[in-house]
Motif scaffolding. Sequence first.
Motif, PDB file in Angstrom:
ATOM      1  N   GLY A 216       0.812  -1.210   0.000  1.00  0.00           N
ATOM      2  CA  GLY A 216       0.000   0.000   0.000  1.00  0.00           C
ATOM      3  C   GLY A 216       0.849   1.264   0.000  1.00  0.00           C
ATOM      4  N   HIS A 217       1.905   1.275   0.839  1.00  0.00           N
ATOM      5  CA  HIS A 217       2.676   2.503   1.007  1.00  0.00           C
ATOM      6  C   HIS A 217       3.516   2.820  -0.226  1.00  0.00           C
TER       7      HIS A 217
ATOM      8  N   GLU B 130       8.559  -4.853  -7.001  1.00  0.00           N
ATOM      9  CA  GLU B 130       7.926  -5.737  -6.009  1.00  0.00           C
ATOM     10  C   GLU B 130       8.427  -7.164  -6.193  1.00  0.00           C
ATOM     11  N   LYS B 131       8.845  -7.776  -5.095  1.00  0.00           N
ATOM     12  CA  LYS B 131       9.442  -9.119  -5.241  1.00  0.00           C
ATOM     13  C   LYS B 131       8.392 -10.194  -5.542  1.00  0.00           C
TER      14      LYS B 131
ATOM     15  N   ASN C  53       1.677  -7.059   3.629  1.00  0.00           N
ATOM     16  CA  ASN C  53       0.726  -6.743   4.704  1.00  0.00           C
ATOM     17  C   ASN C  53      -0.523  -6.009   4.225  1.00  0.00           C
ATOM     18  N   VAL C  54      -0.411  -5.280   3.115  1.00  0.00           N
ATOM     19  CA  VAL C  54      -1.591  -4.518   2.691  1.00  0.00           C
ATOM     20  C   VAL C  54      -2.754  -5.443   2.371  1.00  0.00           C
TER      21      VAL C  54
ATOM     22  N   THR D  80      -6.380  -6.501   9.042  1.00  0.00           N
ATOM     23  CA  THR D  80      -7.769  -6.606   9.479  1.00  0.00           C
ATOM     24  C   THR D  80      -8.555  -5.329   9.159  1.00  0.00           C
TER      25      THR D  80
ATOM     26  N   ILE E  10      -8.692  -2.092   9.623  1.00  0.00           N
ATOM     27  CA  ILE E  10      -9.213  -1.015  10.475  1.00  0.00           C
ATOM     28  C   ILE E  10      -8.563   0.323  10.107  1.00  0.00           C
TER      29      ILE E  10
ATOM     30  N   VAL F  61      14.584  -6.973  -5.119  1.00  0.00           N
ATOM     31  CA  VAL F  61      15.817  -6.198  -4.932  1.00  0.00           C
ATOM     32  C   VAL F  61      16.774  -7.051  -4.108  1.00  0.00           C
TER      33      VAL F  61
ATOM     34  N   TYR G 213       1.424  -2.515  13.927  1.00  0.00           N
ATOM     35  CA  TYR G 213       0.097  -3.072  13.624  1.00  0.00           C
ATOM     36  C   TYR G 213      -0.726  -2.145  12.747  1.00  0.00           C
TER      37      TYR G 213
ATOM     38  N   GLY H 218      -0.288   0.243   9.977  1.00  0.00           N
ATOM     39  CA  GLY H 218       0.058   0.990   8.765  1.00  0.00           C
ATOM     40  C   GLY H 218      -1.004   1.039   7.707  1.00  0.00           C
ATOM     41  N   PHE H 219      -2.021   0.186   7.795  1.00  0.00           N
ATOM     42  CA  PHE H 219      -3.035   0.201   6.732  1.00  0.00           C
ATOM     43  C   PHE H 219      -3.775   1.538   6.720  1.00  0.00           C
ATOM     44  N   LYS H 220      -4.212   1.966   7.894  1.00  0.00           N
ATOM     45  CA  LYS H 220      -4.942   3.240   7.988  1.00  0.00           C
ATOM     46  C   LYS H 220      -4.083   4.413   7.543  1.00  0.00           C
TER      47      LYS H 220
HETATM   48  C1  FAD Z   1      -2.653  -9.560  10.340  1.00  0.00           C
HETATM   49  C2  FAD Z   1      -2.457  -8.081  10.207  1.00  0.00           C
HETATM   50  C3  FAD Z   1      -3.453  -7.230  10.652  1.00  0.00           C
HETATM   51  C4  FAD Z   1      -3.282  -5.835  10.529  1.00  0.00           C
HETATM   52  N1  FAD Z   1      -4.328  -5.034  10.849  1.00  0.00           N
HETATM   53  C5  FAD Z   1      -4.245  -3.704  10.617  1.00  0.00           C
HETATM   54  C6  FAD Z   1      -5.379  -2.883  10.816  1.00  0.00           C
HETATM   55  O1  FAD Z   1      -6.471  -3.372  11.157  1.00  0.00           O
HETATM   56  N2  FAD Z   1      -5.244  -1.542  10.590  1.00  0.00           N
HETATM   57  C7  FAD Z   1      -4.069  -0.993  10.202  1.00  0.00           C
HETATM   58  O2  FAD Z   1      -4.005   0.215  10.062  1.00  0.00           O
HETATM   59  N3  FAD Z   1      -2.983  -1.777   9.956  1.00  0.00           N
HETATM   60  C8  FAD Z   1      -3.055  -3.110  10.133  1.00  0.00           C
HETATM   61  N4  FAD Z   1      -1.970  -3.916   9.865  1.00  0.00           N
HETATM   62  C9  FAD Z   1      -0.712  -3.302   9.457  1.00  0.00           C
HETATM   63  C10 FAD Z   1      -0.667  -2.923   7.982  1.00  0.00           C
HETATM   64  O3  FAD Z   1      -1.173  -3.948   7.173  1.00  0.00           O
HETATM   65  C11 FAD Z   1       0.775  -2.609   7.586  1.00  0.00           C
HETATM   66  O4  FAD Z   1       1.347  -1.728   8.531  1.00  0.00           O
HETATM   67  C12 FAD Z   1       0.892  -1.943   6.228  1.00  0.00           C
HETATM   68  O5  FAD Z   1       0.143  -2.634   5.265  1.00  0.00           O
HETATM   69  C13 FAD Z   1       2.380  -1.923   5.834  1.00  0.00           C
HETATM   70  O6  FAD Z   1       2.648  -1.173   4.679  1.00  0.00           O
HETATM   71  P1  FAD Z   1       2.600  -1.781   3.191  1.00  0.00           P
HETATM   72  O7  FAD Z   1       1.170  -1.918   2.813  1.00  0.00           O
HETATM   73  O8  FAD Z   1       3.404  -0.958   2.304  1.00  0.00           O
HETATM   74  O9  FAD Z   1       3.314  -3.187   3.419  1.00  0.00           O
HETATM   75  P2  FAD Z   1       3.380  -4.458   2.493  1.00  0.00           P
HETATM   76  O10 FAD Z   1       2.077  -4.709   1.830  1.00  0.00           O
HETATM   77  O11 FAD Z   1       3.951  -5.566   3.323  1.00  0.00           O
HETATM   78  O12 FAD Z   1       4.412  -4.004   1.370  1.00  0.00           O
HETATM   79  C14 FAD Z   1       5.804  -4.202   1.398  1.00  0.00           C
HETATM   80  C15 FAD Z   1       6.161  -4.906   0.112  1.00  0.00           C
HETATM   81  O13 FAD Z   1       7.574  -4.902  -0.050  1.00  0.00           O
HETATM   82  C16 FAD Z   1       7.898  -6.068  -0.768  1.00  0.00           C
HETATM   83  N5  FAD Z   1       9.326  -6.333  -0.606  1.00  0.00           N
HETATM   84  C17 FAD Z   1       9.979  -6.666   0.530  1.00  0.00           C
HETATM   85  N6  FAD Z   1      11.275  -6.866   0.282  1.00  0.00           N
HETATM   86  C18 FAD Z   1      11.462  -6.656  -1.034  1.00  0.00           C
HETATM   87  C19 FAD Z   1      12.588  -6.723  -1.897  1.00  0.00           C
HETATM   88  N7  FAD Z   1      13.798  -7.082  -1.445  1.00  0.00           N
HETATM   89  N8  FAD Z   1      12.406  -6.435  -3.212  1.00  0.00           N
HETATM   90  C20 FAD Z   1      11.190  -6.088  -3.698  1.00  0.00           C
HETATM   91  N9  FAD Z   1      10.086  -6.029  -2.924  1.00  0.00           N
HETATM   92  C21 FAD Z   1      10.223  -6.305  -1.608  1.00  0.00           C
HETATM   93  C22 FAD Z   1       6.994  -7.129  -0.131  1.00  0.00           C
HETATM   94  O14 FAD Z   1       6.846  -8.259  -0.974  1.00  0.00           O
HETATM   95  C23 FAD Z   1       5.712  -6.352   0.066  1.00  0.00           C
HETATM   96  O15 FAD Z   1       4.787  -6.539  -0.976  1.00  0.00           O
HETATM   97  C24 FAD Z   1      -2.094  -5.307   9.989  1.00  0.00           C
HETATM   98  C25 FAD Z   1      -1.094  -6.180   9.532  1.00  0.00           C
HETATM   99  C26 FAD Z   1      -1.286  -7.556   9.624  1.00  0.00           C
HETATM  100  C27 FAD Z   1      -0.219  -8.477   9.097  1.00  0.00           C
END
Ligand code: FAD
Length: 416
Positions: free
Chosen positions: A41-42, A63-64, A71-72, A76, A78, A206, A364, A366-368
């Motif tokens: 997501g971020h 993206e790997k 995590n996105v 859950t 919220i 990467v 926990y 980062g989604f919001k």
């Molecule tokens: C079970 C669970 C419940 C949660 N509930 C909530 C909630 O209710 N509300 C809330 O606000 N947050 C919640 N969170 C937290 C939230 O999901 C994360 O904080 C947020 O999604 C993290 O940011 P992101 O989406 O960028 O991460 P990600 O989606 O994890 O993105 C990071 C990406 O980087 C990629 N990557 C990693 N290493 C490499 C590499 N070497 N080369 C290329 N790509 C790579 C990964 O494959 C991944 O796709 C929850 C998390 C979990 C696991």
Amino acid sequence: MRYSALSIFKQAFAGNLGWTPAWREPAPKSHYDVIIVGGGGHGLATAYYLAREFGIRNIAVVEKGYLGSGNVGRNTTIVRSNYMLPGNEPFYEFSLKLWEGLEQELNYNVMFSQRGIINLYHNDGQRDQYIRRGNAMMMEGVGAELLDRESLKKMLPFLNFEHARFPIMGGLLQKRAGTARHDAVAWGFARGADRLGVDLIQNCEVTGIRRENGAVTGVETTRGFIGCNKLALAAAGNTSRVGEMAGLKLPIESHVLQAFVTEGLKPCIDHVITYGAGHFYISQSDKGGLVFGAEIDGYSSYAQRGNLATAEHVMEEGVTMIPGLSRVRVLRAWGGVMDMSMDGSPIIDRTPIENLYLNCGWCYGGFKATPASGFCFAHLIAKGESHHVARALRLDRFERGFPIDEAGVGTQPNLH
Ligand SMILES: Cc1cc2nc3c(=O)[nH]c(=O)nc-3n(C[C@H](O)[C@H](O)[C@H](O)COP(=O)(O)OP(=O)(O)OC[C@H]3O[C@@H](n4cnc5c(N)ncnc54)[C@H](O)[C@@H]3O)c2cc1C
């Protein structure tokens, strides 16, 4: 292709054969102005806002796995801004405001539902602490309401109010909080970024960060070297691994967090509810499944799965709060890798390495933060300075002695 009621109608009559892919599958170019590591997501939101708000379009998100595989697509769902500390509250409120216009902005249904969140309290001390948090929220214009036991009983009659150890005395309500469909958020930002010319490169891990005279010049990947002027890390649970490739030791520990979904039920829980005596949180999805989770597994890991002892603990907490849950079957469970920071708050900052930018520490929650994190990270990358709501989220705050510790448990990542 714009999505609208009319386009659904037209496609229905054309046998649904005219839908085009939501994004392209480009081969990596040899060089980009900005490379973002992580198609979560971020990372995707950062690419979208860089292109949309700051006019930088020569961007790749690398993206790997597949977009949204981290995590996105595992959380859950919220979304809230009920924080207390000045370093956090304006940032999360900015995010909530972006959520409120996100579907129109992206022309994508992310199923954002402002159903309200209620944090339950169980003793006088906790009530006082919630009052303090509610006051801080109101001072920021966020809105908060303290509910007493009687009004809660009318709203949520299925809760266990009389539990001998954890009687429910009331709750703190934030009405504008709620949920969104998690992977739709990734897809919406991906589609939006792609339309602005961003290359989304999947299955491209990467494996190294190349530097010349100390400054980052590009990344080694499983699809070859890709050069860049600026490198932005948004790798969530893999942050410490990716940071290490540039020789950085970051204040992040990776921990597993699990989520659970039950069989579909008729509508019965119409808020997000969190248990103050533990860390249990629950809501009901539009398909009817109850979606819930609680604490992290408590050990460091990069595995996207948890263990049974924590699953059992989560179920116990759930049944303590809602005894009727014991009759419901859990259909699915999974885990995600959390980038736990030392104080439970995120980091959006430059690093001491030239051309290298950092977005991590989402724990926990980062989604919001997805829209604001993307917006503020893009602001930092494009303008070279922090957005005003993200000024406190600095990497050197631990060194300077300014942690942002919402939970008040000290600099211990697994307790946040
Ligand atoms: C079970 C669970 C419940 C949660 N509930 C909530 C909630 O209710 N509300 C809330 O606000 N947050 C919640 N969170 C937290 C939230 O999901 C994360 O904080 C947020 O999604 C993290 O940011 P992101 O989406 O960028 O991460 P990600 O989606 O994890 O993105 C990071 C990406 O980087 C990629 N990557 C990693 N290493 C490499 C590499 N070497 N080369 C290329 N790509 C790579 C990964 O494959 C991944 O796709 C929850 C998390 C979990 C696991």
